[in-house]
Write a protein that holds these residues in place. Structure first.
Motif, PDB file in Angstrom:
ATOM      1  N   GLN A 116     -47.536 -67.493 -14.016  1.00  0.00           N
ATOM      2  CA  GLN A 116     -47.214 -68.815 -14.811  1.00  0.00           C
ATOM      3  C   GLN A 116     -45.630 -69.231 -14.530  1.00  0.00           C
ATOM      4  N   VAL A 117     -45.716 -70.629 -14.459  1.00  0.00           N
ATOM      5  CA  VAL A 117     -44.528 -71.192 -14.266  1.00  0.00           C
ATOM      6  C   VAL A 117     -44.284 -72.137 -15.706  1.00  0.00           C
ATOM      7  N   GLN A 118     -43.107 -71.999 -16.014  1.00  0.00           N
ATOM      8  CA  GLN A 118     -42.711 -72.861 -17.233  1.00  0.00           C
ATOM      9  C   GLN A 118     -41.447 -73.765 -16.984  1.00  0.00           C
ATOM     10  N   ASN A 119     -41.773 -74.924 -17.408  1.00  0.00           N
ATOM     11  CA  ASN A 119     -40.771 -76.140 -17.456  1.00  0.00           C
ATOM     12  C   ASN A 119     -39.770 -75.841 -18.464  1.00  0.00           C
ATOM     13  N   ASN A 154     -35.612 -80.653 -19.222  1.00  0.00           N
ATOM     14  CA  ASN A 154     -36.128 -81.845 -20.052  1.00  0.00           C
ATOM     15  C   ASN A 154     -36.473 -83.142 -19.474  1.00  0.00           C
ATOM     16  N   VAL A 155     -37.206 -82.793 -18.136  1.00  0.00           N
ATOM     17  CA  VAL A 155     -37.887 -83.898 -17.650  1.00  0.00           C
ATOM     18  C   VAL A 155     -39.147 -83.331 -16.920  1.00  0.00           C
ATOM     19  N   MET A 156     -39.955 -84.511 -16.491  1.00  0.00           N
ATOM     20  CA  MET A 156     -41.239 -83.875 -15.750  1.00  0.00           C
ATOM     21  C   MET A 156     -40.851 -83.413 -14.362  1.00  0.00           C
ATOM     22  N   ARG A 172     -53.683 -79.631 -19.993  1.00  0.00           N
ATOM     23  CA  ARG A 172     -52.832 -80.935 -19.778  1.00  0.00           C
ATOM     24  C   ARG A 172     -51.342 -80.971 -19.548  1.00  0.00           C
ATOM     25  N   SER A 173     -50.898 -79.790 -19.168  1.00  0.00           N
ATOM     26  CA  SER A 173     -49.601 -79.515 -18.831  1.00  0.00           C
ATOM     27  C   SER A 173     -48.697 -80.255 -17.651  1.00  0.00           C
ATOM     28  N   LEU A 213     -45.548 -77.542 -26.236  1.00  0.00           N
ATOM     29  CA  LEU A 213     -46.636 -77.225 -26.346  1.00  0.00           C
ATOM     30  C   LEU A 213     -47.447 -77.279 -25.021  1.00  0.00           C
ATOM     31  N   SER A 214     -47.061 -78.118 -24.047  1.00  0.00           N
ATOM     32  CA  SER A 214     -47.584 -78.279 -22.846  1.00  0.00           C
ATOM     33  C   SER A 214     -46.720 -78.067 -21.536  1.00  0.00           C
ATOM     34  N   ASP A 215     -46.035 -77.035 -21.495  1.00  0.00           N
ATOM     35  CA  ASP A 215     -44.847 -76.867 -20.411  1.00  0.00           C
ATOM     36  C   ASP A 215     -45.124 -75.659 -19.482  1.00  0.00           C
TER      37      ASP A 215
END
Length: 161
Positions: A57-60, A63-65, A97-98, A127-129
């Motif tokens: 899993q990779v999590q953002n 604070n940007v796409m 939809r992440s 909720l979608s990072d």
């Protein structure tokens, strides 16, 4: 008007109506183990239906796409890299939809030693990072017995849009 509040105090109120926030790119790997164990010649392992560890899993955490790339070192001594014996694909089973599905690598693709685009526009909202990285491994028929390992390099940068 703008007033800034942080752990060190509150600023005076400003009459300006422009506030700039610096772009921040940061990722983490909450799930980062693919396989520990033994595979036999020609045996396959796939994190989409694994009984052991699931996908990476990779999590953002920024604070940007964020766009995500992948590269790897060679896993097996026979063959080479890239190889159909070591593949990846992006997925979003945990948080739908992440990321931009059509701009991402969502079909099995050989992992190479060159930095390759994998995930496009990973969201930063809580909720979608998270995106998942599925891994497929198959032991080549001419692979010598012994321990195997590879380094996966996951890189991130501001997607700019």
């Amino acid at each position: 008007t703008i007033t800034s509040v942080d752990p060190w105090g509150t600023t005076a109120t400003s009459n300006q109506s422009n506030l700039s926030v610096a772009s921040y790119v940061a990722i983490s790997l909450p799930s980062n183990e693919v396989l520990k164990g033994t595979l036999s010649i020609n045996e396959k392992y796939n994190t989409t239906n694994a009984t052991g560890p699931g996908p990476l899993q990779v999590q953002n955490d920024g604070n940007v796409m964020t766009d995500i790339n992948i590269s790897a070192t060679q896993l097996f001594s026979s063959g080479g890299i890239p190889s159909s014996y070591f593949q990846y694909k992006a997925d979003n089973r945990t948080e739908t939809r992440s990321f931009n599905w059509t701009g991402s690598t969502t079909n099995w693709t050989n992992i190479g030693s060159q930095n390759t685009s994998m995930i496009n526009r990973l969201n930063w909202s809580s909720l979608s990072d998270i995106a998942e990285i599925d891994i497929f491994i198959q032991v080549p028929s001419d692979e010598p017995v012994g321990n195997k390992s590879a380094w996966l390099t996951i890189t991130a940068w501001y997607s700019g849009t």
